[in-house]
Design an enzyme around this catalytic site. Structure first.
Site, PDB file in Angstrom:
ATOM      1  N   TYR A  73     -65.667  24.708  30.551  1.00  0.00           N
ATOM      2  CA  TYR A  73     -64.932  25.903  30.953  1.00  0.00           C
ATOM      3  C   TYR A  73     -65.869  27.103  31.037  1.00  0.00           C
ATOM      4  CZ  TYR A  73     -61.134  29.343  31.105  1.00  0.00           C
ATOM      5  OH  TYR A  73     -60.283  30.366  31.478  1.00  0.00           O
TER       6      TYR A  73
ATOM      7  N   LYS B 198     -66.779  29.333  34.314  1.00  0.00           N
ATOM      8  CA  LYS B 198     -66.456  30.757  34.345  1.00  0.00           C
ATOM      9  C   LYS B 198     -67.706  31.616  34.491  1.00  0.00           C
ATOM     10  CE  LYS B 198     -62.001  30.843  34.260  1.00  0.00           C
ATOM     11  NZ  LYS B 198     -61.234  31.472  35.359  1.00  0.00           N
TER      12      LYS B 198
END
Length: 236
Positions: free
Chosen positions: A134, A138
């Site tokens: 993640y 990001k």
């Protein structure tokens, strides 16, 4: 145009856009029946499906503000986790917004510029043992926002990157720490569109993480994990 599933519920962006007098609001989701807001134009959209993105751009050709909000988290570490999960996160969290920007930038230019909001995360600036995929996706999305801002400036398109800690959504269930209300994220993002700000720190946690970026990595992570162990009660 706002995606309804992601780090911040699209419904919050819809509500705030209505409050600010938006003439037409396009709400997009993989499951169109999940869009319960009234007074919106519903669009079936999976950001990992290039054909659906092209179709959405054709329908919403009068768009002035694009909100890239779709996102997933699989809690996958980078060095030992399933590679397919890592690809899924990159495909949704980075390639999804990239495809959306490429598809909608020409319409924004024709309409005088407008703005693109990329809902990123404070996890673009740090990671944890279970957020490697993640955080990587990001971090890429943060770089995408910066690159798109520079590349589209000549067309009059303004790009905003929105960073925050935990938003009060299903995605953050079971994760300890304070949460920011979705409507507060949406308001801060749209305020930035109106003011011309390039980056939004939507809560104290995002501001805390951003302030530590100049530290040596060992010091930075000692500071971050110390705050997490203490309940993440940070102040701007």
């Amino acid at each position: 145009m706002s995606g309804s599933s992601g780090p911040c519920p699209g419904a919050a962006f819809v509500d705030e856009a209505k409050r600010r007098g938006a003439a037409t609001i396009y709400a997009a989701a993989r499951n169109i029946d999940s869009i319960t807001a009234t007074g919106v134009e519903r669009i079936r959209l999976d950001v990992t499906n290039p054909a659906q993105i092209v179709a959405a751009a054709a329908v919403a050709g009068d768009v002035h503000v694009l909100v890239n909000n779709a996102g997933i988290s699989t809690s996958t570490p980078l060095t030992t986790g399933d590679e397919e999960n890592i690809r899924r996160e990159m495909d949704t969290n980075f390639y999804g917004p990239l495809r959306m920007i490429r598809a909608f930038a020409p319409a924004l230019a024709r309409n005088g510029g407008g703005a693109i909001i990329n809902v990123v995360s404070a996890l673009s600036w740090f990671t944890t043992p279970l957020s490697g995929a993640y955080s990587a996706s990001k971090a890429a999305a943060w770089s995408l926002a910066d690159s798109a801002r520079l590349e589209l400036a000549a067309e009059g398109t303004h790009v905003v990157a929105v960073h925050m800690g935990l938003v009060d959504t299903d995605m953050s269930d079971g994760i300890p720490g304070p949460r920011v209300a979705p409507i507060d994220v949406a308001r801060a993002a749209l305020d930035a569109v109106e003011s011309g700000a390039q980056e939004v720190l939507a809560d104290d946690w995002a501001a805390f993480i951003k302030a530590g970026l100049s530290l040596d990595p060992a010091q930075r992570y000692e500071r971050i994990f110390g705050a997490l162990a203490g309940g993440a009660r940070v102040r701007r």
